[in-house]
Enzyme design. Sequence first.
Site, PDB file in Angstrom:
ATOM      1  N   ARG A 148      28.558 -15.552  11.739  1.00 21.58           N
ATOM      2  CA  ARG A 148      30.085 -15.467  11.673  1.00 21.58           C
ATOM      3  C   ARG A 148      31.104 -16.620  11.654  1.00 21.58           C
ATOM      4  O   ARG A 148      31.807 -16.738  11.051  1.00 21.58           O
ATOM      5  CB  ARG A 148      30.517 -14.512  12.897  1.00 21.58           C
ATOM      6  CG  ARG A 148      29.864 -13.065  12.739  1.00 21.58           C
ATOM      7  CD  ARG A 148      30.506 -11.972  13.630  1.00 21.58           C
ATOM      8  NE  ARG A 148      31.813 -11.742  13.216  1.00 21.58           N
ATOM      9  CZ  ARG A 148      32.790 -11.931  13.647  1.00 21.58           C
ATOM     10  NH1 ARG A 148      32.956 -12.764  14.681  1.00 21.58           N
ATOM     11  NH2 ARG A 148      34.087 -11.557  12.950  1.00 21.58           N
TER      12      ARG A 148
ATOM     13  N   GLU B 222      34.618   5.803  11.972  1.00 22.08           N
ATOM     14  CA  GLU B 222      33.276   4.842  11.854  1.00 22.08           C
ATOM     15  C   GLU B 222      33.425   3.825  12.342  1.00 22.08           C
ATOM     16  O   GLU B 222      33.540   2.638  11.826  1.00 22.08           O
ATOM     17  CB  GLU B 222      33.016   4.925  10.381  1.00 22.08           C
ATOM     18  CG  GLU B 222      32.911   6.008   9.256  1.00 22.08           C
ATOM     19  CD  GLU B 222      32.968   5.973   7.900  1.00 22.08           C
ATOM     20  OE1 GLU B 222      33.216   4.584   7.509  1.00 22.08           O
ATOM     21  OE2 GLU B 222      32.678   6.762   7.086  1.00 22.08           O
ATOM     22  N   PRO B 223      33.440   3.661  13.817  1.00 22.23           N
ATOM     23  CA  PRO B 223      33.809   2.258  14.125  1.00 22.23           C
ATOM     24  C   PRO B 223      32.320   1.401  14.409  1.00 22.23           C
ATOM     25  O   PRO B 223      31.329   2.319  14.829  1.00 22.23           O
ATOM     26  CB  PRO B 223      34.400   2.606  15.644  1.00 22.23           C
ATOM     27  CG  PRO B 223      33.984   3.871  16.094  1.00 22.23           C
ATOM     28  CD  PRO B 223      33.809   4.578  14.632  1.00 22.23           C
ATOM     29  N   GLY B 224      32.278   0.401  14.299  1.00 17.23           N
ATOM     30  CA  GLY B 224      31.260  -0.471  14.550  1.00 17.23           C
ATOM     31  C   GLY B 224      31.517  -1.534  15.409  1.00 17.23           C
ATOM     32  O   GLY B 224      30.877  -1.280  16.806  1.00 17.23           O
ATOM     33  N   ARG B 225      32.340  -2.482  14.991  1.00 19.73           N
ATOM     34  CA  ARG B 225      32.498  -3.790  15.974  1.00 19.73           C
ATOM     35  C   ARG B 225      33.334  -3.402  17.296  1.00 19.73           C
ATOM     36  O   ARG B 225      32.776  -3.812  18.282  1.00 19.73           O
ATOM     37  CB  ARG B 225      33.748  -4.651  15.155  1.00 19.73           C
ATOM     38  CG  ARG B 225      33.819  -5.756  15.860  1.00 19.73           C
ATOM     39  CD  ARG B 225      35.033  -6.279  15.354  1.00 19.73           C
ATOM     40  NE  ARG B 225      35.019  -6.608  13.795  1.00 19.73           N
ATOM     41  CZ  ARG B 225      34.715  -7.526  13.150  1.00 19.73           C
ATOM     42  NH1 ARG B 225      34.191  -8.621  13.558  1.00 19.73           N
ATOM     43  NH2 ARG B 225      34.827  -7.453  11.858  1.00 19.73           N
TER      44      ARG B 225
ATOM     45  N   CYS C  79      20.225 -27.694   8.767  1.00 20.15           N
ATOM     46  CA  CYS C  79      20.757 -28.970   7.987  1.00 20.15           C
ATOM     47  C   CYS C  79      21.655 -28.388   7.293  1.00 20.15           C
ATOM     48  O   CYS C  79      21.739 -28.491   5.821  1.00 20.15           O
ATOM     49  CB  CYS C  79      19.389 -29.154   7.423  1.00 20.15           C
ATOM     50  SG  CYS C  79      18.025 -29.397   8.414  1.00 20.15           S
ATOM     51  N   GLU C  80      22.865 -28.249   7.802  1.00 19.29           N
ATOM     52  CA  GLU C  80      24.117 -27.778   7.074  1.00 19.29           C
ATOM     53  C   GLU C  80      25.231 -27.896   8.003  1.00 19.29           C
ATOM     54  O   GLU C  80      25.157 -27.978   9.169  1.00 19.29           O
ATOM     55  CB  GLU C  80      24.172 -26.064   6.760  1.00 19.29           C
ATOM     56  CG  GLU C  80      22.995 -25.546   6.088  1.00 19.29           C
ATOM     57  CD  GLU C  80      23.326 -25.105   4.665  1.00 19.29           C
ATOM     58  OE1 GLU C  80      24.690 -25.403   4.241  1.00 19.29           O
ATOM     59  OE2 GLU C  80      22.415 -24.554   4.065  1.00 19.29           O
TER      60      GLU C  80
HETATM   61  N1  LLP Z   1      32.694   2.028   7.431  1.00 18.35           N
HETATM   62  C1  LLP Z   1      32.625   1.435   6.534  1.00 18.35           C
HETATM   63  C2  LLP Z   1      32.674   1.802   5.214  1.00 18.35           C
HETATM   64  C3  LLP Z   1      32.597   0.019   6.440  1.00 18.35           C
HETATM   65  O1  LLP Z   1      32.192  -0.840   5.380  1.00 18.35           O
HETATM   66  C4  LLP Z   1      32.584  -1.009   7.857  1.00 18.35           C
HETATM   67  C5  LLP Z   1      32.322  -2.289   7.883  1.00 18.35           C
HETATM   68  C6  LLP Z   1      32.729   0.182   8.963  1.00 18.35           C
HETATM   69  C7  LLP Z   1      32.896   1.416   8.676  1.00 18.35           C
HETATM   70  C8  LLP Z   1      32.656  -0.635  10.300  1.00 18.35           C
HETATM   71  O2  LLP Z   1      33.778  -1.643  10.346  1.00 18.35           O
HETATM   72  P1  LLP Z   1      34.234  -1.945  11.731  1.00 18.35           P
HETATM   73  O3  LLP Z   1      34.552  -0.796  12.411  1.00 18.35           O
HETATM   74  O4  LLP Z   1      32.969  -2.802  12.461  1.00 18.35           O
HETATM   75  O5  LLP Z   1      35.176  -3.036  11.685  1.00 18.35           O
HETATM   76  N2  LLP Z   1      30.305  -9.008   8.996  1.00 18.35           N
HETATM   77  C9  LLP Z   1      31.818  -8.708   9.059  1.00 18.35           C
HETATM   78  C10 LLP Z   1      32.388  -7.320   9.176  1.00 18.35           C
HETATM   79  C11 LLP Z   1      31.932  -6.635   7.977  1.00 18.35           C
HETATM   80  C12 LLP Z   1      32.540  -5.213   8.082  1.00 18.35           C
HETATM   81  C13 LLP Z   1      31.932  -4.351   6.617  1.00 18.35           C
HETATM   82  N3  LLP Z   1      32.338  -3.081   6.734  1.00 18.35           N
HETATM   83  C14 LLP Z   1      32.226  -9.512  10.329  1.00 18.35           C
HETATM   84  O6  LLP Z   1      31.221  -9.900  10.952  1.00 18.35           O
HETATM   85  O7  LLP Z   1      33.433  -9.817  10.807  1.00 18.35           O
END
Ligand code: LLP
Length: 414
Positions: free
Chosen positions: A312, A273-276, A342-343
Site C-alpha cells: 500500500r 459489503e465492508p472489507g477494510r 531493489c526498488e
Molecule cells: N465491494 C466491492 C464491489 C469492491 O470492489 C470493494 C473493494 C469492496 C466491496 C470493499 O471495499 P472496502 O470496504 O474494503 O473499502 N487495495 C486498496 C483497496 C481496493 C478496494 C477494492 N474494492 C487499498 O489497499 O486501499
Amino acid sequence: MTPFKRVDGVLHAENQSCSALAEQFGTPLFVYSKAALESAWQEFAGALQGREHLVCYAVKANSNLAVLNVLAKLGSGFDIVSAGELRRVLNAGGRPDHIVFSGVGKSEAELREALAVGIRCFNVESQAELERLAVIAAQVNVIAPISLRVNPDVDAQTHPYISTGLKENKFGIGMQDARAVYARAVELDSIKVIGMDCHIGSQLTTIEPYRDALAKLISLVDELATDGIHISDLDVGGGQGIRYENEDPMDIGDWANCVKNAIGNRQLQILVEPGRYIAGPAGIMLTRVEYLKQNEDKHFAVVDAAMNDLIRPALYSAWQAIEAVEPSTEPAKHYDVVGPICESADFLGKDRELAIQQGDLLAVLTAGAYGFVMSSNYNTRARAAEVMVSGDAAHLVRKREDLDDLFAGESVLP
Ligand code: LLP
C-alpha cells in the site's frame, strides 16, 4: 475496541506480547485479533438492526480462512470477486446462499461454479455479462438471481486508484443505460432480477457520497417499479473508511441512518459489503530491523518486510503508523523505513520518528486489510506467516512460505 495496546510499554495483541509472537513465529508476521474482527462486524449488524439486512464481508480485504471462519460463525454473508474467493468462503464454512458475486470480468467457468453452488446473487456489471450468465444458467437449467451494479457517477473523494463510482471508471452500468438493461433482464427466462447494487469506492471518510449515490439509486428503484420491475435487495457496497493517520471517518450508526432514510418505507433488504472497516484495524504487521544506515543526512531503518509484503505505501503512497514494539532509551531519530527489495518505492514509511537500534521489532499498524492479500513473491521472497490471537491464545493461521516451494512448479527446457 482496542485490540492492540501497550502493557508495561510493550505492544500487545489482545493478551499476547508482540515480542513473544515475533519470537515464536518469526518476522515478517501479520497478526490479527479475533475480537477486533468480531466487534467491527457487529457494528454493522447493530447499526442495521430493525431492518432486514445482510452484512457481506468483502473477502478481498483479507481472505485468510481463519478470518472468514470467524465471520461465518457470526452469520456473515460474503462479497466475492473470483472462483478462488468462492472456494475460500465455502472452505471456511460460509453459506452459499449468503454469497454475492461482484466484479467486471467473471469468466464462464466462474459463473458456472457459482451457479452450481447456488449463491445468493450475481452483481452483474454489464449487459454482456448478463447475456453470458443467462445462456449458462439456461444450459444448466437453473435460474440465476441477479442485481445490476449501477454506476451512479458520484465522486467518492478518495484516492483515484480506489474510486469506482465515476462514469470514467470501468465498474457497473451507467445510470442512463440501467433501466434498459433491467428491461432486458426481466425478459430472460433463466434470470431472476432481485436487486440493485453499487460500490462507489474505498476508504471513504464522509457520508455525502453515499447520500448522493443512494438518492440516484432510489429514484431508479422507483422508476423500475413504474415499469413493473420490483426489486427486493439494495446492495450499497462497501468503502467505509478507517483511521490510518488523522482521518475522521464516518460513524457506522450515522452511515446506517443515511441508508435507512434514503430507503424510507420501501420494502428493501439492505446488503453492505465492508472489507477494510472490518479487517483493517484488526491486523498489524511485525517486522524486524536488519540494519540502521545513514546516507548524507538521511537515516534509514532497513527492515525484513518489504513492498512484496505490504504494497500500500508503494502503490498509493498510503500512510500507515509504524511503532517500535518495545520501549527504548535510544535517541529518537527520523527514519525512512525501507525493505530489502531493489526498488526505490520499497518503503513502509518515510520520515518516521523512532527510537530504535538494529534487531528491534517494529509494528506497522492497521495492516489487516489489503495487506497480506496483496503480497507477492517479488525478488523471490517467501510470503509472511499469519497469526490470529484470541485472548491468551495465538494460532498460526497461515504458515510462512518455504523458499523451495516458490519455484517448485517451474521447469527448465529438456
Ligand atoms: N465491494 C466491492 C464491489 C469492491 O470492489 C470493494 C473493494 C469492496 C466491496 C470493499 O471495499 P472496502 O470496504 O474494503 O473499502 N487495495 C486498496 C483497496 C481496493 C478496494 C477494492 N474494492 C487499498 O489497499 O486501499
